[in-house]
Motif scaffolding. Structure first.
Motif, PDB file in Angstrom:
ATOM      1  N   THR A 171      -5.300  -3.232   8.950  1.00  0.00           N
ATOM      2  CA  THR A 171      -6.640  -3.771   8.706  1.00  0.00           C
ATOM      3  C   THR A 171      -6.624  -4.734   7.516  1.00  0.00           C
ATOM      4  N   ASN A 172      -5.779  -4.444   6.524  1.00  0.00           N
ATOM      5  CA  ASN A 172      -5.670  -5.377   5.396  1.00  0.00           C
ATOM      6  C   ASN A 172      -4.692  -6.500   5.677  1.00  0.00           C
ATOM      7  N   GLN A 173      -4.131  -6.500   6.869  1.00  0.00           N
ATOM      8  CA  GLN A 173      -3.154  -7.515   7.283  1.00  0.00           C
ATOM      9  C   GLN A 173      -1.970  -7.613   6.336  1.00  0.00           C
ATOM     10  N   ILE A 174      -1.575  -6.442   5.803  1.00  0.00           N
ATOM     11  CA  ILE A 174      -0.382  -6.392   4.972  1.00  0.00           C
ATOM     12  C   ILE A 174       0.843  -6.299   5.863  1.00  0.00           C
ATOM     13  N   ILE A 175       0.703  -5.553   6.960  1.00  0.00           N
ATOM     14  CA  ILE A 175       1.829  -5.408   7.873  1.00  0.00           C
ATOM     15  C   ILE A 175       1.372  -5.689   9.294  1.00  0.00           C
ATOM     16  N   PHE A 176       2.364  -6.036  10.110  1.00  0.00           N
ATOM     17  CA  PHE A 176       2.125  -6.090  11.548  1.00  0.00           C
ATOM     18  C   PHE A 176       2.892  -4.919  12.141  1.00  0.00           C
ATOM     19  N   PRO A 177       2.190  -3.819  12.526  1.00  0.00           N
ATOM     20  CA  PRO A 177       2.888  -2.605  12.948  1.00  0.00           C
ATOM     21  C   PRO A 177       3.660  -2.829  14.244  1.00  0.00           C
ATOM     22  N   LEU A 178       4.748  -2.095  14.389  1.00  0.00           N
ATOM     23  CA  LEU A 178       5.550  -2.217  15.602  1.00  0.00           C
ATOM     24  C   LEU A 178       5.289  -1.078  16.571  1.00  0.00           C
ATOM     25  N   ASN A 179       4.622  -0.034  16.083  1.00  0.00           N
ATOM     26  CA  ASN A 179       4.360   1.119  16.921  1.00  0.00           C
ATOM     27  C   ASN A 179       3.420   0.735  18.068  1.00  0.00           C
ATOM     28  N   GLN A 180       3.889   0.948  19.317  1.00  0.00           N
ATOM     29  CA  GLN A 180       3.134   0.492  20.491  1.00  0.00           C
ATOM     30  C   GLN A 180       1.766   1.155  20.605  1.00  0.00           C
ATOM     31  N   SER A 181       1.652   2.381  20.075  1.00  0.00           N
ATOM     32  CA  SER A 181       0.351   3.054  20.162  1.00  0.00           C
ATOM     33  C   SER A 181      -0.711   2.243  19.419  1.00  0.00           C
ATOM     34  N   ILE A 182      -0.296   1.545  18.379  1.00  0.00           N
ATOM     35  CA  ILE A 182      -1.237   0.682  17.668  1.00  0.00           C
ATOM     36  C   ILE A 182      -1.401  -0.638  18.427  1.00  0.00           C
ATOM     37  N   LEU A 183      -0.266  -1.220  18.801  1.00  0.00           N
ATOM     38  CA  LEU A 183      -0.316  -2.540  19.438  1.00  0.00           C
ATOM     39  C   LEU A 183      -1.167  -2.518  20.693  1.00  0.00           C
ATOM     40  N   LYS A 184      -1.230  -1.347  21.359  1.00  0.00           N
ATOM     41  CA  LYS A 184      -2.001  -1.261  22.601  1.00  0.00           C
ATOM     42  C   LYS A 184      -3.426  -0.799  22.382  1.00  0.00           C
ATOM     43  N   SER A 185      -3.732  -0.373  21.150  1.00  0.00           N
ATOM     44  CA  SER A 185      -5.062   0.213  20.919  1.00  0.00           C
ATOM     45  C   SER A 185      -6.136  -0.874  20.900  1.00  0.00           C
ATOM     46  N   PRO A 191      -1.315   7.695  11.500  1.00  0.00           N
ATOM     47  CA  PRO A 191      -2.367   6.725  11.844  1.00  0.00           C
ATOM     48  C   PRO A 191      -3.107   6.166  10.640  1.00  0.00           C
ATOM     49  N   ALA A 192      -3.385   7.009   9.649  1.00  0.00           N
ATOM     50  CA  ALA A 192      -4.180   6.539   8.509  1.00  0.00           C
ATOM     51  C   ALA A 192      -3.447   5.426   7.751  1.00  0.00           C
ATOM     52  N   SER A 193      -2.155   5.630   7.529  1.00  0.00           N
ATOM     53  CA  SER A 193      -1.387   4.615   6.789  1.00  0.00           C
ATOM     54  C   SER A 193      -1.299   3.325   7.578  1.00  0.00           C
ATOM     55  N   LEU A 194      -0.989   3.459   8.874  1.00  0.00           N
ATOM     56  CA  LEU A 194      -0.860   2.270   9.709  1.00  0.00           C
ATOM     57  C   LEU A 194      -2.166   1.490   9.748  1.00  0.00           C
ATOM     58  N   LYS A 195      -3.257   2.240   9.849  1.00  0.00           N
ATOM     59  CA  LYS A 195      -4.544   1.555   9.935  1.00  0.00           C
ATOM     60  C   LYS A 195      -4.816   0.778   8.653  1.00  0.00           C
ATOM     61  N   ASP A 196      -4.520   1.429   7.521  1.00  0.00           N
ATOM     62  CA  ASP A 196      -4.725   0.731   6.255  1.00  0.00           C
ATOM     63  C   ASP A 196      -3.877  -0.538   6.203  1.00  0.00           C
ATOM     64  N   ASN A 242       0.840  -1.210   0.000  1.00  0.00           N
ATOM     65  CA  ASN A 242       0.000   0.000   0.000  1.00  0.00           C
ATOM     66  C   ASN A 242       0.874   1.259   0.000  1.00  0.00           C
ATOM     67  N   MET A 243       2.056   1.134  -0.579  1.00  0.00           N
ATOM     68  CA  MET A 243       3.034   2.217  -0.526  1.00  0.00           C
ATOM     69  C   MET A 243       2.509   3.514  -1.135  1.00  0.00           C
ATOM     70  N   LYS A 244       1.747   3.401  -2.182  1.00  0.00           N
ATOM     71  CA  LYS A 244       1.269   4.596  -2.867  1.00  0.00           C
ATOM     72  C   LYS A 244       0.422   5.451  -1.916  1.00  0.00           C
ATOM     73  N   LEU A 245      -0.464   4.771  -1.226  1.00  0.00           N
ATOM     74  CA  LEU A 245      -1.310   5.463  -0.262  1.00  0.00           C
ATOM     75  C   LEU A 245      -0.475   6.055   0.866  1.00  0.00           C
TER      76      LEU A 245
END
Lengths: 306, 465, 319
Positions: B369-383, B361-366, B71-74
């Motif tokens: 949610t599509n399970q393309i990446i597993f984010p490492l940012n704790q703000s996401i991991l804890k959300s 946040p918008a990029s990480l969420k995309d 999803n690099m373009k986005l």
């Protein structure tokens, strides 16, 4: 007679004598079976490519009709639409790039070959033999030896990642020079040039008006070979280009293959695109070969008939 | 016949003219067609004239980026919208190995690298030792350190507090399995590798499909599984970049290879290379009961057409089997980061991009949610949204909360060496021999060790064991 | 000037005395025209020097140095060490052995097929044979990358048709035991048609009165083919063989593309060219890679030289 050695297949042979002899040939069944088997062999991969192009992703991986026959869902149309619209239609761009590179580099390489071939064939000068030997020897150089130095050279000129990085190295066609030299040596009679010179024509005018018209079959052949060479080129543009907008079709499909192997389509299966893209990419050259066959078939024997 | 003798002088001039014309024609042919080649060319800065994206603020300074996220373009558009002071000029030059080939060429040529490049953590040391990467610890990286787990940060860090990349995603390992096959043969997800082997034997005895796959072309996974058992392949620090400890044939490394060699010999697991059409066909067709893989695998499988049609609703995920359940170890496969190269024109600006790209946040969420990446940012991991997300691929299972987040949090990081590329190649070659039945796991481990020591010495390292 | 004159009159010019009618002042004319000849060659020569000679010289320079990851990136002059290493490197030698073996098996097979097809097509001209000619030639229009990709798909046991055709025990053409033939098939498919066309074109160039004469002497079709046609196209065969030999020794694209789907059968040192590529682009051993490329060039040169020497009576190629 030297000129008779290099002849165009379809035009020179007296048809009547040939035809009469042909009819006296006996059994033809065996040759026909032989050719039939070969046709099947040479066409199977292309047939598979066509069939696979008509399948959607589910059909490709879970189809029940087998790899060599059509699936229930005939998806060629939607596959093509997908191919031409994916990533803002980058595929068409690649196809256009390939056409552009092969035409410019092909024409350029052919002009250089014709000039150099004429120079080698019709002029005697210091270093001619040596240079010609070096030129033929250059065919034996492995490409891998050239890529990194070429890359450094072009990046010093700020030309990497531009169209020039593909076109300029592709202007080099030593084999084309060889073909032209062999052909011109026999097909352009010395007396004709001498006569033109005595008539007062300059060297270039002699070349254009007297010699060049006699070279046409070889010219077309070298042109086609150069175009095909550039069209098929993979290694050079792969090393030189970063900008995907500049990729030729071969490198583009290679990029997709790498991405497909690692889920780079982002939920978009690239395997289907690769397959239908491969099919579309071979069509232009096939058309070119089929429609131009009477030009190249004879020319290919240049340098081989003695 | 008319005979007008000409002066040699004129002949010369004419010939010269002729040759010049020929050159000009060739040049012209090429030149007048340049228009067809490039539409985005700006002409001012040749390095950045060709981007796959469009600028939002065209007058801002540019930073060139290579990256291959799906999803690099986005992601790039999101960044450019948020930054008036800098714009990304992005290209995808290939995934993984394809990109590394280009990176290595550009390092060798000392030209051609982008300002910012996407790299997997295991490749950082390889380029860092060649001086190709910039320490961004003081260029803003230290400020975001607290956003990441210790393991994730360890993977991008060098000696003396240096940081060579901004982490984006990781690949905590887990066991993906087919519920239909497990149900049919009456088994539950194995908690240990011993149980895994026992289940494999059970399914095989009952005439079932292969239980898993030992792919030779995923050496990073093999290494991760060796590390899980306690292997410590390399000890290397950029503080003393001439020294390296190589230990690729210790007991644990041998054990893991022997374990898989045993399953292979019993024909309980497959020997197919992964990520090929053949492997996907097998996964879709129920040829494998399990798939040991990372958190990004569901996105990969979805993209390849798995989880649709006949293979939908049959997938679930369980924690990675352990060697010792009283002392569980989590490990990692893949995951990428953005590094600033030494060829960057403005390193500070490049660091801003490396740290800011794929961090909004918008990029990480995309991405997640599509399970393309597993984010490492704790703000996401804890959300809550992330933890309570019901994975579509896993039929509504809360895979993040149950499996992946605990795995990530327990991950300690891996000490990668500058020999990664060569090491993976050798491990792959020897694993192939295991799969072909030509070597035992111990023999393979010994061969990899010998080959690596020789290579490292050839590269000028002082090697210890 | 005198020097140039002497050279012109010497060996290189010998051929010219046959074709150019000797006349007063022709030497001056030749000299003048010689310079014009250079002008015709100049555009090509510039490209040749810039994109071939210069990079080669640079690559040769690189091959005389060594550089390690841990030595701070400073190249150290090492003379011919890299070459000594190359010619004692079992991986490189293994690769050379493989391509040599491959060439020895592949080229005769390819030649027999293309020669047989060309002879049949030359002997029988119907609409069907014209069609056959084009179809057999068709793969030449498919880029090698695409061709290899396509065969990779076809070879894939569960994705391609093999399982469907031969059942569960279908052979995997890229397995270690079969890879030799799997690759041979791809190359033959790609090139046999092209070779066939060259031979065919050469056959069509033979004066048909020769056949009539042979027929009057009582020769049958086989004898005509074997005694007249084949010898008449021998230089075409030599030409093809030389290019097939060079191409095979430098084997790269097909195995490189098929590596990904070969399940490990195609190793990193499978052919010398692949080995050099991997040394340069994977292991950052540019210096050693350059030495490998030159070593391969030497092998190719020797092979071609031996071949041309062995066939020197046949073809006029490289004269």
């Amino acid at each position: 007679m030297t000129t008779a050695r290099i002849t165009l297949a379809s035009t020179t042979r007296p048809k009547t004598a040939r035809g009469r002899r042909r009819q006296s040939d006996g059994s033809r069944v065996l040759p026909y079976i032989f050719l039939g088997i070969l046709i099947v062999y040479f066409l199977i991969p292309i047939w598979w490519l066509f069939v696979a192009s008509t399948k959607d992703v589910t059909g490709l991986f879970q189809g029940t009709s087998g790899a060599l026959w059509f699936d229930k869902n005939f998806a060629l149309g939607s596959n093509l639409a997908d191919l031409f619209t994916y990533n803002d239609g980058i595929y068409l761009r690649w196809l256009g790039n390939s056409v552009f590179y092969s035409l410019t580099a092909g024409v350029g390489a052919t002009i250089l070959s014709v000039l150099a071939g004429y120079g080698f064939a019709k002029f005697r000068f210091f270093g001619r033999r040596f240079f010609f030997a070096v030129l033929l020897g250059s065919v034996m150089v492995p490409l891998t030896a050239l890529v990194i130095p070429d890359f450094i050279l072009l990046s010093d000129l700020n030309l990497t990642d531009t169209i020039w990085a593909v076109i300029l190295p592709s202007l080099l066609n030593p084999f084309g020079v060889y073909l032209m030299q062999v052909y011109i040596k026999d097909a352009v009679p010395e007396e004709l040039l001498e006569a033109a010179r005595i008539d007062g024509a300059g060297e270039f005018r002699t070349f254009i008006q007297v010699a060049f018209p006699l070279m046409r079959p070889a010219f077309v052949t070298v042109l086609l070979l150069s175009i095909v060479g550039t069209w098929n080129n993979y290694f050079l543009p792969l090393a030189m280009l970063q900008n995907t907008q500049l990729y030729p079709i071969t490198v583009g499909i290679g990029l997709w293959e790498g991405q497909a192997s690692a889920n780079n389509g982002g939920g978009h299966s690239l395997w289907g695109l690769i397959i239908v893209g491969a099919l579309v990419s071979i069509i232009p050259l096939i058309i070119a070969f089929l429609s131009l066959q009477k030009y190249w078939q004879g020319g290919l024997s240049i340098g081989a008939v003695k | 016949m008319k005979s007008t003798p000409m002066k040699g002088n004129t002949v010369k001039k004419k010939a010269l003219l002729a040759a010049l014309t020929a050159v000009a024609v060739a040049g012209l042919l090429a030149a007048c067609s340049t228009g067809g080649g490039s539409t985005t060319s700006s002409g001012t800065s040749p390095k950045l004239s060709n981007c796959s994206n469009k600028y939002v603020y065209p007058k801002a300074p540019e930073v060139s980026v290579w990256g291959w996220y799906p999803n690099m373009k986005l992601v790039v558009d999101n960044f450019n919208k948020l930054h008036k002071d800098v714009q990304i000029c992005w290209n995808n030059v290939g995934q993984g190995g394809d990109e590394y080939t280009k990176v290595q060429t550009a390092i060798t040529a000392k030209k051609g690298l982008p300002d910012v490049v996407m790299l997997e953590a295991d490749h950082l040391a390889t380029y860092e030792i060649q001086g190709a990467l910039v320490d961004i610890s003081k260029l803003g990286a230290d400020k975001v350190k607290s956003n990441f787990s210790a393991g994730a940060w360890n993977d991008v860090s060098g000696a003396g507090g240096s940081v060579y990349a901004a982490p984006v995603d990781g690949g905590p390992l887990a066991l993906i399995y087919r519920t239909d096959i497990f149900k049919k043969y009456g088994i539950t997800p194995p908690a240990t590798w011993d149980e895994y082997a026992a289940d494999a034997a059970k399914v095989k005895a009952a005439g079932g499909p292969l239980f898993g796959d030992f792919g030779a072309n995923v050496p990073a996974l093999t290494m991760a599984l060796q590390i899980q058992k306690g292997a410590n392949p390399f000890t290397y620090s950029s503080a003393d970049g001439k020294k390296i400890k190589i230990d690729l044939d210790d007991k644990t490394s041998q054990d893991v290879l022997n374990y898989w060699a045993g399953l292979v010999a019993n024909k309980e697991v497959g020997t197919s290379d992964q990520f090929t059409t053949d492997y996907i066909s097998g996964v879709v067709g129920g040829k494998y009961a399990t798939y040991v893989s990372a958190a990004w695998a569901p996105g990969y499988l979805t993209g390849a057409g798995v989880g649709k049609g006949a293979s939908s609703g049959v997938w679930a995920v369980a924690p990675l089997p352990q060697w010792d359940t009283s002392n569980p170890v989590q490990t990692n496969w893949g995951g990428s980061a953005f590094a600033v190269t030494n060829q960057a024109t403005d390193k500070k600006l490049a660091a801003e991009v490396a740290l800011g790209i794929y961090a909004d946040p918008a990029s990480l969420k995309d991405g997640w949610t599509n399970q393309i990446i597993f984010p490492l940012n704790q703000s996401i991991l804890k959300s809550d949204a992330f933890l309570s997300n019901q994975s579509a691929f896993f039929s509504g299972q809360t895979a993040n909360k149950d499996v992946y987040v605990p795995a990530e949090n327990a991950y300690k990081g891996i000490n990668y060496s500058p020999l990664t590329v060569y090491y993976y190649a050798q491990l792959q070659a020897e694993s192939t021999k295991i799969n072909q039945g030509k070597e035992t796991g111990s023999q393979a481990a010994a061969a990899v060790q010998a080959s690596l020591v020789k290579y490292a010495q050839g590269q000028g390292f002082t090697v210890t064991k | 000037m005198a020097n140039a004159d002497a050279t012109l009159a010497g060996s290189p010019a010998r051929a010219s005395t046959r074709t150019i009618t000797p006349r007063r002042g022709s030497k001056a004319g030749e000299r003048r025209r010689g310079r014009v000849g250079w002008l015709f060659i100049a555009p090509f020569a510039i490209v040749f020097i810039v994109f071939l000679i210069a990079p080669l010289a640079y690559a040769f320079y690189l091959s005389l140095y060594t550089k390690g990851l841990a030595t701070g990136g400073v190249p150290v002059f090492s003379g011919l060490d890299n070459y000594i290493q190359a010619f004692t490197d079992p991986v490189f030698l293994g690769g050379v052995l493989f391509v040599a073996h491959f060439a020895l098996v592949l080229i005769p097979v390819q030649m027999v097929i293309s020669l047989a097809v060309a002879l049949v097509l030359d002997a029988i001209v119907t609409r069907f044979t014209r069609f056959a000619r084009l179809m057999i030639f068709l793969p030449y229009a498919v880029p090698a990358v695409i061709g290899a990709l396509m065969w990779g798909f076809l070879y894939s046991p569960s994705f391609g048709p093999l399982t469907q055709l031969f059942g569960a025990n279908a052979p995997f053409p890229l397995s270690p035991d079969n890879i030799f033939y799997g690759l041979m098939n791809v190359v033959t498919w790609q090139w046999a048609g092209y070779y066939m066309i060259i031979i065919y074109a050469a056959l069509r160039g033979i004066d048909p009165t020769l056949y009539e004469a042979a027929r009057i002497d009582g020769a049958n079709a086989w004898q005509v083919a074997w005694r007249i046609k084949v010898p008449m196209v021998s230089s075409a065969l030599v030409l093809i063989l030389v290019f097939a030999l060079i191409g095979t020794l430098q084997f790269f694209t097909e195995p490189a593309i098929l590596t990904q789907v070969s399940n490990g059968s195609i190793t990193l040192g499978f052919t010398p060219n692949i080995y050099a590529f991997n040394q340069a682009f994977q292991y950052s051993n540019v210096n050693y890679a350059s030495a490998l490329s030159f070593s391969l060039g030497i092998v190719v040169f020797i092979a071609v030289y031996i071949f041309l020497f062995a066939t020197r009576k046949r073809g006029g190629f490289l004269r």
